[in-house]
Motif scaffolding. Structure first.
Motif, mmCIF file in Angstrom:
data_model
loop_
_atom_site.group_PDB
_atom_site.id
_atom_site.type_symbol
_atom_site.label_atom_id
_atom_site.label_comp_id
_atom_site.label_asym_id
_atom_site.label_seq_id
_atom_site.Cartn_x
_atom_site.Cartn_y
_atom_site.Cartn_z
ATOM 1 N N SER A 170 0.831 -1.210 0.000
ATOM 2 C CA SER A 170 0.000 0.000 0.000
ATOM 3 C C SER A 170 0.864 1.258 0.000
ATOM 4 O O SER A 170 0.435 2.313 -0.444
ATOM 5 C CB SER A 170 -0.926 0.026 1.216
ATOM 6 O OG SER A 170 -0.189 0.261 2.406
ATOM 7 N N ASP A 171 2.095 1.131 0.515
ATOM 8 C CA ASP A 171 3.057 2.232 0.556
ATOM 9 C C ASP A 171 2.475 3.473 1.235
ATOM 10 O O ASP A 171 2.704 4.604 0.814
ATOM 11 C CB ASP A 171 3.556 2.574 -0.848
ATOM 12 C CG ASP A 171 4.912 3.274 -0.809
ATOM 13 O OD1 ASP A 171 5.656 3.036 0.155
ATOM 14 O OD2 ASP A 171 5.202 4.066 -1.720
ATOM 15 N N SER A 172 1.672 3.248 2.270
ATOM 16 C CA SER A 172 1.118 4.379 3.011
ATOM 17 C C SER A 172 0.908 3.990 4.464
ATOM 18 O O SER A 172 0.831 2.807 4.799
ATOM 19 C CB SER A 172 -0.206 4.826 2.397
ATOM 20 O OG SER A 172 -1.171 3.805 2.520
ATOM 21 N N GLY A 173 0.815 4.978 5.318
ATOM 22 C CA GLY A 173 0.589 4.728 6.729
ATOM 23 C C GLY A 173 1.812 4.145 7.406
ATOM 24 O O GLY A 173 2.888 4.043 6.819
ATOM 25 N N THR A 174 1.621 3.760 8.640
ATOM 26 C CA THR A 174 2.706 3.153 9.399
ATOM 27 C C THR A 174 2.316 1.740 9.792
ATOM 28 O O THR A 174 1.139 1.409 9.879
ATOM 29 C CB THR A 174 3.001 3.950 10.690
ATOM 30 O OG1 THR A 174 1.864 3.863 11.553
ATOM 31 C CG2 THR A 174 3.349 5.403 10.380
ATOM 32 N N LEU A 175 3.320 0.939 10.040
ATOM 33 C CA LEU A 175 3.059 -0.418 10.503
ATOM 34 C C LEU A 175 2.510 -0.383 11.931
ATOM 35 O O LEU A 175 1.684 -1.221 12.304
ATOM 36 C CB LEU A 175 4.339 -1.251 10.423
ATOM 37 C CG LEU A 175 4.180 -2.756 10.498
ATOM 38 C CD1 LEU A 175 3.170 -3.289 9.490
ATOM 39 C CD2 LEU A 175 5.513 -3.444 10.323
ATOM 40 N N VAL A 176 2.936 0.585 12.713
ATOM 41 C CA VAL A 176 2.408 0.736 14.070
ATOM 42 C C VAL A 176 0.889 0.920 14.025
ATOM 43 O O VAL A 176 0.155 0.285 14.781
ATOM 44 C CB VAL A 176 3.087 1.915 14.812
ATOM 45 C CG1 VAL A 176 2.326 2.290 16.077
ATOM 46 C CG2 VAL A 176 4.536 1.564 15.152
ATOM 47 N N SER A 177 0.405 1.763 13.109
ATOM 48 C CA SER A 177 -1.051 1.968 13.026
ATOM 49 C C SER A 177 -1.759 0.689 12.571
ATOM 50 O O SER A 177 -2.868 0.392 13.019
ATOM 51 C CB SER A 177 -1.404 3.153 12.120
ATOM 52 O OG SER A 177 -0.991 2.913 10.795
ATOM 53 N N SER A 178 -1.123 -0.094 11.704
ATOM 54 C CA SER A 178 -1.703 -1.380 11.294
ATOM 55 C C SER A 178 -1.802 -2.334 12.480
ATOM 56 O O SER A 178 -2.815 -3.025 12.658
ATOM 57 C CB SER A 178 -0.863 -2.034 10.195
ATOM 58 O OG SER A 178 -0.917 -1.284 9.016
ATOM 59 N N VAL A 179 -0.753 -2.398 13.297
ATOM 60 C CA VAL A 179 -0.766 -3.274 14.477
ATOM 61 C C VAL A 179 -1.866 -2.839 15.443
ATOM 62 O O VAL A 179 -2.615 -3.666 15.972
ATOM 63 C CB VAL A 179 0.620 -3.292 15.164
ATOM 64 C CG1 VAL A 179 0.550 -3.952 16.534
ATOM 65 C CG2 VAL A 179 1.638 -4.005 14.287
ATOM 66 N N GLU A 180 -1.971 -1.537 15.661
ATOM 67 C CA GLU A 180 -3.039 -1.015 16.522
ATOM 68 C C GLU A 180 -4.407 -1.462 15.990
ATOM 69 O O GLU A 180 -5.262 -1.910 16.750
ATOM 70 C CB GLU A 180 -2.990 0.517 16.574
ATOM 71 C CG GLU A 180 -1.812 1.084 17.330
ATOM 72 C CD GLU A 180 -2.048 1.180 18.826
ATOM 73 O OE1 GLU A 180 -3.073 0.689 19.319
ATOM 74 O OE2 GLU A 180 -1.177 1.738 19.511
ATOM 75 N N PHE A 181 -4.599 -1.339 14.680
ATOM 76 C CA PHE A 181 -5.867 -1.728 14.056
ATOM 77 C C PHE A 181 -6.170 -3.206 14.297
ATOM 78 O O PHE A 181 -7.274 -3.573 14.697
ATOM 79 C CB PHE A 181 -5.828 -1.423 12.553
ATOM 80 C CG PHE A 181 -6.974 -2.022 11.795
ATOM 81 C CD1 PHE A 181 -8.234 -1.449 11.832
ATOM 82 C CD2 PHE A 181 -6.796 -3.182 11.046
ATOM 83 C CE1 PHE A 181 -9.305 -2.010 11.138
ATOM 84 C CE2 PHE A 181 -7.857 -3.749 10.348
ATOM 85 C CZ PHE A 181 -9.107 -3.159 10.394
ATOM 86 N N TYR A 182 -5.177 -4.072 14.065
ATOM 87 C CA TYR A 182 -5.404 -5.514 14.232
ATOM 88 C C TYR A 182 -5.715 -5.872 15.675
ATOM 89 O O TYR A 182 -6.568 -6.724 15.939
ATOM 90 C CB TYR A 182 -4.211 -6.330 13.727
ATOM 91 C CG TYR A 182 -4.157 -6.397 12.219
ATOM 92 C CD1 TYR A 182 -5.162 -7.036 11.508
ATOM 93 C CD2 TYR A 182 -3.111 -5.817 11.505
ATOM 94 C CE1 TYR A 182 -5.138 -7.093 10.122
ATOM 95 C CE2 TYR A 182 -3.076 -5.876 10.116
ATOM 96 C CZ TYR A 182 -4.095 -6.514 9.437
ATOM 97 O OH TYR A 182 -4.067 -6.570 8.077
ATOM 98 N N PHE A 183 -5.032 -5.247 16.606
ATOM 99 C CA PHE A 183 -5.324 -5.539 18.009
ATOM 100 C C PHE A 183 -6.736 -5.093 18.390
ATOM 101 O O PHE A 183 -7.435 -5.804 19.107
ATOM 102 C CB PHE A 183 -4.270 -4.920 18.935
ATOM 103 C CG PHE A 183 -3.134 -5.859 19.224
ATOM 104 C CD1 PHE A 183 -3.161 -6.687 20.328
ATOM 105 C CD2 PHE A 183 -2.052 -5.930 18.371
ATOM 106 C CE1 PHE A 183 -2.128 -7.569 20.583
ATOM 107 C CE2 PHE A 183 -1.008 -6.809 18.613
ATOM 108 C CZ PHE A 183 -1.049 -7.629 19.722
ATOM 109 N N LYS A 184 -7.155 -3.930 17.921
ATOM 110 C CA LYS A 184 -8.521 -3.470 18.215
ATOM 111 C C LYS A 184 -9.543 -4.400 17.572
ATOM 112 O O LYS A 184 -10.585 -4.694 18.154
ATOM 113 C CB LYS A 184 -8.727 -2.040 17.709
ATOM 114 C CG LYS A 184 -8.068 -1.002 18.581
ATOM 115 C CD LYS A 184 -8.273 0.376 18.011
ATOM 116 C CE LYS A 184 -7.421 1.383 18.768
ATOM 117 N NZ LYS A 184 -7.354 2.662 18.099
ATOM 118 N N LEU A 185 -9.245 -4.867 16.374
ATOM 119 C CA LEU A 185 -10.157 -5.737 15.652
ATOM 120 C C LEU A 185 -10.269 -7.118 16.294
ATOM 121 O O LEU A 185 -11.356 -7.671 16.443
ATOM 122 C CB LEU A 185 -9.690 -5.884 14.197
ATOM 123 C CG LEU A 185 -10.525 -6.758 13.279
ATOM 124 C CD1 LEU A 185 -11.868 -6.084 12.997
ATOM 125 C CD2 LEU A 185 -9.783 -7.008 11.971
#
Length: 197
Positions: A170-185
């Motif tokens: 995707s070449d956008s955002g941060t991996l930290v924000s992705s990890v946060e998303f997965y944990f919330k999900l």
């Protein structure tokens, strides 16, 4: 010996920067030597090929990540789910800080992938007891399904690798924000953990 370690560090640092900037394919050993301030002959005293340099960089990053995860999982006083999240966020932050190299590794290091996979499997196997202990705690707390430790480790690894590929592609955002998303999900009570500084 400090001189040996200093030279190896200079070579690996120069190579990682060049591989990320120019791509692995278009970087020559001569480029690495020039950037590291030494001769090609000196580099060939330590490495037999450019592939071997790349694999050493990958190995060092894997070791760093492994040590960071193990430290955070074993030394934290937080509940197991929060320790897992803290470790995952620490790894994501490390990879965010090395984004250009991660992109290179996924997009341009295909010839070395069998050896990289071997390293990954070896690290997973070596740390399976730590993972089993964490998973046992999480299962006891009812936070994850009651599956075999090896199956859970494979699922976590697959989610992490999938998130990493998605982040690179995707070449956008941060991996930290992705990890946060997965944990919330995936985990309703994991939102309180914060990465250690």
């Amino acid at each position: 010996d400090n001189d040996l370690n200093d030279r190896l560090y200079q070579i690996l640092k120069a190579a990682q920067v060049l591989f990320a900037e120019k791509s692995f394919r278009y970087t020559e050993v001569a480029d690495i030597a020039q950037s590291a301030g030494m001769s090609k002959a000196t580099i060939y005293k330590y490495f037999t090929s450019k592939d071997q340099i790349l694999l050493r960089i990958v190995e060092e990053n894997f070791k760093y990540i492994r040590d960071m995860v193990v430290l955070k999982l074993l030394t934290g006083t937080e509940p197991p789910m929060q320790r897992l999240k803290i470790a995952a966020l620490a790894v994501a932050a490390h990879l965010d800080n090395n984004r250009s190299f991660v992109h290179l590794l996924i997009k341009d290091a295909g010839e070395c992938m069998p050896e990289i996979q071997r390293m990954h499997h070896s690290i997973m196997h070596a740390n399976s007891k730590i993972a089993d202990a964490l998973f046992a705690s999480l299962k006891k707390d009812g936070e994850i399904p009651d599956l075999a430790g090896g199956d859970l480790l494979r699922i976590v690894s697959d989610i992490c690798i999938g998130a990493l590929y998605s982040w690179v592609l995707s070449d956008s955002g941060t991996l930290v924000s992705s990890v946060e998303f997965y944990f919330k999900l995936l985990f309703k009570d994991a939102g309180h953990a914060r990465p250690a500084s």
